[in-house]
Design an enzyme around this catalytic site. Structure first.
Site, short mmCIF file in Angstrom:
data_model
loop_
_atom_site.label_atom_id
_atom_site.label_comp_id
_atom_site.label_asym_id
_atom_site.label_seq_id
_atom_site.Cartn_x
_atom_site.Cartn_y
_atom_site.Cartn_z
N SER A 35 0.73 -1.10 -0.04
CA SER A 35 -0.10 0.05 -0.08
C SER A 35 0.92 1.08 -0.01
O SER A 35 0.36 2.12 -0.58
CB SER A 35 -0.97 -0.03 1.30
OG SER A 35 -1.83 -1.22 1.28
N HIS A 54 0.79 4.23 4.46
CA HIS A 54 0.04 5.14 3.33
C HIS A 54 0.38 6.33 3.25
O HIS A 54 0.97 6.86 2.21
CB HIS A 54 -1.41 4.99 3.58
CG HIS A 54 -1.95 3.67 3.60
ND1 HIS A 54 -3.59 3.42 3.43
CD2 HIS A 54 -1.56 2.55 3.39
CE1 HIS A 54 -3.64 2.25 3.63
NE2 HIS A 54 -2.30 1.39 3.26
#
Length: 294
Positions: A199, A245
């Protein structure tokens, strides 16, 4: 016969290179010239002019064509790096299903003290975890199979376009350093935390897609919508590492700024230097944090 017209009088307003009387703010992604709607042809990112499209279709000989960001034209239309990354992640996921040791031995782990007093994780010298974690995904838990499914879909959706406009080595550097940036932020903020997933690298591609798209005049709405949705999920779903993230997003956007806005005369210096500077900066942060923990 050439369709170019005589140069337009000097003006501060950019105009189409083929139609000097038409105002335009969109550039061809290959030759970087301004083009009007009539001269635009859809490309993976942004648009190309009719001449660049014709050159590409003819497979013109001589010097390899370059994109607007200075990358050599792809040897083939196939996004080799993107497909290789997807294949590697899937292969590692299958290995995870066969043995949980794959996860425990290679996941991102900042600092963990074993019952016998041994320190494992990045603080214990296992720096490789900062990188290997981006090829792992959750086997079960709250995300389950959807974890790798979404990440691979996102990589397939935005990766080929970026690989085309950046070239293979710039694109690979962007991916790996974005993933590394996510791991480093997690280590700095929560050194006892653990995480797996691509991610961070994916968010880096999102950030780069936005920056490069803006540079090339592509519509920003779709990628902004995707970013907002994913950031909302990041901060609202329990168990998701927001550090990974956000770290990936910031690093990816910064590298993309250097790729997209480097002065043409110093483009190679910026494109080589920014990844190196980023790697050194991230390594310095990890070193400082490790020293503080030991």
């Amino acid at each position: 016969m050439s369709t170019e017209q005589s140069p337009a009088p000097e003006t501060s307003v950019p105009t189409c290179y083929r139609h000097p009387g038409r105002e335009s703010y969109v550039r061809c992604t290959r030759c970087d010239r301004y083009i009007c709607p009539e001269c635009m042809r859809d490309a993976a990112v942004g648009h190309q002019c009719v001449e660049c499209v014709a050159d590409g279709n003819r497979g013109a000989r001589g010097a390899a064509p370059r994109t607007a960001l200075g990358a050599r034209g792809p040897v083939s239309a196939m996004p080799v790096v993107t497909y290789s990354l997807i294949g590697l992640c899937i292969a590692v996921y299958l290995a995870e299903l066969a043995s949980t040791r794959v996860v425990t031995d290679f996941m991102m782990l900042g600092r963990w003290v074993q019952p016998d007093g041994e320190v494992i994780g990045v603080a214990g010298g296992q720096w490789y975890r900062l990188v290997t974690t981006m090829f792992l995904h959750e086997r079960g838990g709250s995300l389950g199979f959807t974890h790798i499914l979404f990440n691979m879909w996102a990589l397939y959706a935005v990766g080929p376009a970026l690989e085309q406009v950046l070239g293979r080595w710039r694109y690979l550097a962007l991916y790996l350093l974005s993933g590394l940036g996510g791991s480093v932020l997690l280590y700095l903020v929560d050194p006892s935390g653990a995480a797996v997933g691509a991610s961070g690298a994916i968010f880096g591609l999102f950030g780069a897609y936005f920056v490069i798209g803006r540079r090339l005049g592509a519509p920003a709405g779709p990628i902004v919508f995707l970013l907002v949705i994913n950031l909302v999920i990041t901060f609202s779903v329990k168990g998701i590492s927001w550090e990974g993230h956000v770290g990936g997003l910031v690093v990816g956007a910064l590298i993309a700024l250097a790729y997209a806005y480097a002065p043409a005369a110093q483009r190679r210096l910026f494109h080589l230097g920014m990844p190196v500077v980023t790697l050194v900066a991230l390594a310095a942060l990890v070193t400082a944090k490790t020293l503080a923990l030991t």
